[in-house]
Scaffold this active site. Structure first.
Site, PDB file in Angstrom:
ATOM      1  N   GLU A 152       1.128  -1.395   0.086  1.00  0.00           N
ATOM      2  CA  GLU A 152      -0.145  -0.224  -0.174  1.00  0.00           C
ATOM      3  C   GLU A 152       0.258   1.181   0.382  1.00  0.00           C
ATOM      4  OE1 GLU A 152      -3.362   0.040   2.519  1.00  0.00           O
ATOM      5  OE2 GLU A 152      -3.569  -2.783   2.676  1.00  0.00           O
ATOM      6  N   LYS A 180       3.058   3.315   6.942  1.00  0.00           N
ATOM      7  CA  LYS A 180       3.949   2.321   6.712  1.00  0.00           C
ATOM      8  C   LYS A 180       5.380   2.709   5.598  1.00  0.00           C
ATOM      9  CE  LYS A 180       4.070  -1.574   7.736  1.00  0.00           C
ATOM     10  NZ  LYS A 180       4.128  -2.135   8.927  1.00  0.00           N
TER      11      LYS A 180
END
Ligand code: NAD
Ligand code: TYD
Length: 387
Positions: A152, A180
């Protein structure tokens, strides 16, 4: 800076597995204890809503296994565990991982995914690089900080766009993927600046046993059994690449043992599905199980099959997720060529195994459905409207 691969780890490394009571972490613990029975496996997990000690039940009796309850943001605790256990390999799973939660409340994503990752990096640098004369330092010639990340971070693809490679520029769009991405950059910076032995894997959507039933596949299975709506966001045509969790674990193992420090490896299943197709597939496979197993019919009397209806009848289109990424797809050529990585599970076998696991492990998911998760769910779907 890319250093030459310093061959492998120490003969029997001592692993710190952060987030080992979560979905992939727990599967990884079982995978590692089975495939590397002489290694030490220490789990550090804060047991947030997503962490579940019951998922580690099968590891508790193993003498090589230890569970430590605590947060990766607690520097003193991380340091103490790493010193006591002579940790030379960190496999970092701990994270806030659900995109929908990140939209409604990003703060814990910043704390755990960014600050927590940085805390681990700081301690690894301190114990592995800055204090090489500590008593256990002689064991630590081949340390590894392996960071588990997601596809992602690369953002969203349009239909027909080439799949993500390791050089695709980062373009995260949710607070989850942004956090992230930040953690990936910190890991790279610690390699580049300080020479920490790091590897990163960016993986596509996982499915399999022990996945918290707020994620699409377990949500659909458990909702069918309770005859609850199956919420499809938007038009249901968003595409994800799905990988059986054991294949992810195998890819991480290869990256740890064969990967070059400083490198990034994409892991995927070459298995793209629209959400609506995957939900329909799960519905038909659950119906198939009911048709062939009278025991199921007794245990789940609310399931649509009992009323002579198809599970598909529960599908309900709801308001789309804000900023919903359209498509993710992974190009795992580098990982295949450099590490010899090939997924072993087909989607056909993996999804059947997964459905069977949820049918056989009602106690595991029911304790979650009856707890705080249900309260959170109510706040989310209170404003969901049919499309
Ligand atoms: P999960 O939400 O099921 O588990 C996360 C675990 O981390 C839980 O046990 C939780 O208690 C623990 N945790 C959270 N905050 C913590 C903290 N501050 N300190 C210690 N422990 C903490 O997540 P998952 O699906 O197993 O994902 C694991 C990792 O893999 C994450 O880093 C995620 O970004 C990555 N990933 C997941 C997928 C997927 O499809 N699930 C795909 C690619 C990458
Ligand atoms: P999810 O399992 O949350 O993973 P991610 O968002 O990290 O890819 O969702 C997978 C896809 O399914 C995603 O496109 C959102 C969609 N989805 C639904 O349509 N309904 C749902 O109830 C959930 C949880 C997800």
């Amino acid at each position: 800076m890319t250093t030459a691969n310093p061959s492998l780890l120490t003969p029997h490394p001592s692993l710190l597995i952060t987030g080992g009571a979560g979905f992939i972490g727990a599967n990884f613990v079982y995978y590692w204890l089975k495939n590397h029975p002489q290694d030490r496996v220490v789990v550090l997990d804060a047991l947030t809503y997503a962490g579940n000690l019951a998922s580690l039940h099968g590891a508790q009796a193993n003498e090589q296994f230890r569970f430590v309850h605590g947060s990766i943001t607690d520097q003193d605790l991380v340091e103490e565990v790493m010193q006591t256990e002579k940790i030379d390999t960190i496999v970092h799973f701990a994270a806030e991982s659900h995109v929908d939660r990140s939209i409604h409340g990003p703060d814990p994503f910043i704390d755990t995914n960014i600050v927590g990752t940085h805390t681990l990096l700081k301690v690894a640098k301190k114990l592995w690089l800055d204090s090489p004369l500590t008593p256990h330092a002689s064991h630590l010639t081949h340390q590894r900080f392996h960071h588990v990340s997601t596809d992602e971070v690369y953002g969203s693809l349009e239909p027909g766009d080439p799949a993500f490679t390791e050089t695709t520029p980062y373009a995260p769009s949710s607070p989850y993927s942004a956090s992230k991405a930040a953690s990936d950059h910190l890991v790279q910076a610690y390699h580049h600046t300080y020479g920490l032995n790091t590897t990163i894997t960016n993986c596509s959507n996982n499915y399999g046993p022990y996945q918290f039933p707020e994620k699409l596949i377990p949500l659909v299975i458990t909702n069918i059994l309770e005859s609850k709506d199956l919420p499809i966001y938007g038009d249901g045509l968003n595409v994800r690449d799905w990988l059986y969790v054991d294949d992810h674990c195998r890819g991480i193992d290869l990256a740890i043992h064969e990967g070059t420090p400083g490198e990034v490896y994409n892991i995927g299943g070459n298995n793209e599905w629209t959400n609506i197709d995957i939900v329909k597939l799960v519905c038909s496979l659950v119906d198939e199980n009911f048709a062939s197993d009278s025991g199921l019919q007794q245990r789940f009397p609310n399931a649509p099959f009992i009323r002579g209806e198809k599970s598909e009848s529960l599908i309900t289109y709801v308001k789309d997720r804000p900023g919903h990424d359209r498509r993710y797809a992974i190009d795992a050529t580098k990982t295949r060529n450099e590490l010899g990585y090939v997924p072993q599970e087909t989607f056909e076998t993996g999804i059947r195994k997964t459905i069977k696991w949820y049918l056989d492990n009602e106690e595991w998911w029911r304790q979650i459905m009856d707890g705080s998760y249900q309260d959170w769910l109510d706040t989310q779907y209170g404003d969901a409207c049919e499309a």
